[in-house]
Write a protein that holds these residues in place. Structure first.
Motif, mmCIF file in Angstrom:
data_model
loop_
_atom_site.group_PDB
_atom_site.id
_atom_site.type_symbol
_atom_site.label_atom_id
_atom_site.label_comp_id
_atom_site.label_asym_id
_atom_site.label_seq_id
_atom_site.Cartn_x
_atom_site.Cartn_y
_atom_site.Cartn_z
ATOM 1 N N THR A 1 12.029 7.884 0.865
ATOM 2 C CA THR A 1 12.215 7.237 -0.265
ATOM 3 C C THR A 1 13.728 6.825 -0.413
ATOM 4 N N THR A 2 14.574 7.321 0.494
ATOM 5 C CA THR A 2 16.074 6.436 0.455
ATOM 6 C C THR A 2 16.015 5.324 0.826
ATOM 7 N N GLN A 3 15.038 4.853 1.555
ATOM 8 C CA GLN A 3 14.941 3.485 1.825
ATOM 9 C C GLN A 3 14.035 2.676 0.900
ATOM 10 N N ARG A 4 14.444 2.467 -0.225
ATOM 11 C CA ARG A 4 13.626 1.946 -1.401
ATOM 12 C C ARG A 4 12.965 0.772 -1.451
ATOM 13 N N ALA A 5 13.597 -0.316 -0.609
ATOM 14 C CA ALA A 5 13.011 -1.692 -0.674
ATOM 15 C C ALA A 5 11.967 -1.642 0.612
ATOM 16 N N LYS A 6 12.176 -0.788 1.490
ATOM 17 C CA LYS A 6 10.972 -0.754 2.339
ATOM 18 C C LYS A 6 9.945 0.205 1.899
ATOM 19 N N LEU A 7 10.119 1.032 1.046
ATOM 20 C CA LEU A 7 8.891 1.978 0.489
ATOM 21 C C LEU A 7 8.146 1.145 -0.292
ATOM 22 N N ILE A 8 8.626 -0.015 -1.107
ATOM 23 C CA ILE A 8 7.909 -1.042 -2.070
ATOM 24 C C ILE A 8 7.253 -1.404 -1.058
ATOM 25 N N LEU A 9 7.727 -2.182 -0.040
ATOM 26 C CA LEU A 9 6.728 -3.006 1.118
ATOM 27 C C LEU A 9 5.702 -2.183 1.361
ATOM 28 N N GLN A 10 5.842 -0.821 1.821
ATOM 29 C CA GLN A 10 4.928 0.144 2.426
ATOM 30 C C GLN A 10 3.790 0.177 1.362
ATOM 31 N N LEU A 11 4.210 0.521 0.055
ATOM 32 C CA LEU A 11 3.212 0.714 -1.094
ATOM 33 C C LEU A 11 2.116 -0.681 -1.238
ATOM 34 N N LEU A 12 3.063 -1.816 -1.093
ATOM 35 C CA LEU A 12 2.182 -2.971 -1.302
ATOM 36 C C LEU A 12 1.372 -3.411 -0.023
ATOM 37 N N HIS A 13 1.744 -3.032 1.068
ATOM 38 C CA HIS A 13 0.840 -2.972 2.225
ATOM 39 C C HIS A 13 -0.556 -2.068 2.170
ATOM 40 N N GLN A 14 -0.245 -0.868 1.665
ATOM 41 C CA GLN A 14 -1.591 0.020 1.279
ATOM 42 C C GLN A 14 -2.437 -0.701 -0.070
ATOM 43 N N ILE A 15 -1.672 -1.487 -0.754
ATOM 44 C CA ILE A 15 -2.435 -2.008 -1.936
ATOM 45 C C ILE A 15 -3.529 -3.047 -1.271
ATOM 46 N N VAL A 16 -2.765 -3.802 -0.465
ATOM 47 C CA VAL A 16 -3.310 -4.879 0.271
ATOM 48 C C VAL A 16 -4.596 -4.578 1.144
ATOM 49 N N GLU A 17 -4.334 -3.257 1.815
ATOM 50 C CA GLU A 17 -5.478 -2.604 2.564
ATOM 51 C C GLU A 17 -6.500 -2.318 1.801
ATOM 52 N N GLN A 18 -6.294 -1.726 0.494
ATOM 53 C CA GLN A 18 -7.359 -1.217 -0.193
ATOM 54 C C GLN A 18 -8.056 -2.193 -0.540
ATOM 55 N N TYR A 19 -7.740 -3.378 -0.992
ATOM 56 C CA TYR A 19 -8.582 -4.600 -1.445
ATOM 57 C C TYR A 19 -9.407 -5.041 -0.100
ATOM 58 N N ASP A 20 -8.611 -5.005 1.126
ATOM 59 C CA ASP A 20 -9.567 -5.268 2.208
ATOM 60 C C ASP A 20 -10.752 -4.305 2.431
ATOM 61 N N ASN A 21 -10.496 -3.081 2.239
ATOM 62 C CA ASN A 21 -11.645 -2.012 2.211
ATOM 63 C C ASN A 21 -12.802 -2.354 1.494
ATOM 64 N N TYR A 22 -12.337 -2.712 -0.004
ATOM 65 C CA TYR A 22 -13.608 -2.834 -1.123
ATOM 66 C C TYR A 22 -14.200 -4.299 -0.701
ATOM 67 N N ILE A 23 -13.462 -5.208 -0.434
ATOM 68 C CA ILE A 23 -14.169 -6.572 -0.033
ATOM 69 C C ILE A 23 -14.925 -6.378 1.306
ATOM 70 N N ASN A 24 -14.575 -5.663 2.317
ATOM 71 C CA ASN A 24 -15.511 -5.372 3.419
ATOM 72 C C ASN A 24 -16.920 -4.709 3.061
ATOM 73 N N ALA A 25 -16.624 -3.762 2.111
ATOM 74 C CA ALA A 25 -17.815 -3.100 1.717
ATOM 75 C C ALA A 25 -18.740 -4.019 0.899
ATOM 76 N N THR A 26 -18.149 -4.667 0.142
ATOM 77 C CA THR A 26 -18.940 -5.477 -0.797
ATOM 78 C C THR A 26 -19.705 -6.739 0.091
ATOM 79 N N SER A 27 -18.962 -7.335 1.209
ATOM 80 C CA SER A 27 -19.720 -8.275 2.359
ATOM 81 C C SER A 27 -20.732 -7.471 3.080
#
Length: 275
Positions: free
Chosen positions: A121-147
């Motif tokens: 949590t002390t690496q605040r900018a990197k934590l934001i990017l890690q959260l964004l990465h998880q959000i993008v992966e979540q979209y991928d999972n839902y889109i793959n299931a839809t496919s």
């Protein structure tokens, strides 16, 4: 709900604190009016941006007020009724704090809290990017299931086993994909603006992460468009098949009508009162 999570580079696990201390991650989920007022007063936040972060229809964008950056994105999640939806997530970044504000529980939060993802949590900018990465992966999972769901329905089309429920499912799937597109496309513009480094400080490694996020996001957009085209093609194919089957049935009924009518004409002639 307000929670404070803290983890340094040397820590083995995430600590949940009773109160805020420098370097902690302030996690805010579905806050009450009193909690919102408390956050605004204690951390000197802009009230309008907090209200926007709690607006269900808020779209991805970037704002900066003084030394505070407000990053709006949308993430996908499964609602209480089992349907897919997207809701806004607000990141507030400054030299003093990192805060996330959301209306619903962020699906990836458990991975961070349970130590499944290495972060600090002390690496605040990197934590934001890690959260964004998880959000993008979540979209991928839902889109793959839809496919996979679309392919399953398409396979039934070959055996003429497609039902009315399948078309109802198509309408729901198409709505979900369009909602994903409405969230993913503005996110691309947000990520490109983040690359400039005006909103959060970025190292070269962080820039590479954002570029990867951009690529993944664009692939998700292409996958959504491809799935929507598949749905349209299946509907058009089924419509053509139905029309063709209807034409065949009409020809058969017409031929049957002619065969039935000719004997009736002959019998009618002999039934008349003529020589």
């Amino acid at each position: 709900m307000i929670k404070y999570y803290y983890k340094s580079l040397r820590s083995q696990s995430v600590q949940e604190l009773d109160d805020y201390k420098r370097g902690a991650w302030i996690y805010v989920e579905a806050p009450t009016a009193e909690e919102v007022a408390y956050l605004i007063d204690r951390f000197h936040l802009t009230p309008g941006h907090i209200e926007d972060g709690l607006d269900e229809d808020e779209m991805p964008r970037l704002e900066k007020e003084g030394d505070q950056s407000y990053i709006f994105v949308r993430y996908a999640y499964t609602g209480p009724d089992g349907e897919l939806a997207t809701v806004p997530l607000l990141f507030i970044f400054s030299e003093e704090i990192l805060m996330t504000v959301s209306l619903a529980r962020v699906p990836c939060i458990d991975k961070f809290v349970q130590g499944k993802i290495e972060f600090a949590t002390t690496q605040r900018a990197k934590l934001i990017l890690q959260l964004l990465h998880q959000i993008v992966e979540q979209y991928d999972n839902y889109i793959n299931a839809t496919s996979k769901q679309i392919k399953l329905i398409r396979s039934r089309l070959r055996g003429h086993e497609i039902s009315n429920q399948d078309f109802i499912d198509f309408v729901l799937i198409e709505d979900e994909l369009n909602e994903f597109l409405a969230s993913l496309q503005p996110t691309n513009a947000t990520l490109r603006r983040l690359l400039r480094g005006r909103y959060i400080p970025l190292f070269e490694e962080d820039q590479d992460i954002i570029e990867d996020l951009l690529l993944n996001n664009e692939q998700s957009i292409e996958a959504c468009n491809s799935n929507i085209k598949s749905i349209v093609n299946i509907r058009e194919a089924y419509s053509s098949i139905s029309s063709n089957n209807l034409n065949r049935a009409m020809k058969l009924l017409t031929a049957a009508t002619v065969l039935i009518t000719l004997p009736n004409v002959l019998y009618s002639m002999y039934g008349m009162n003529i020589n």
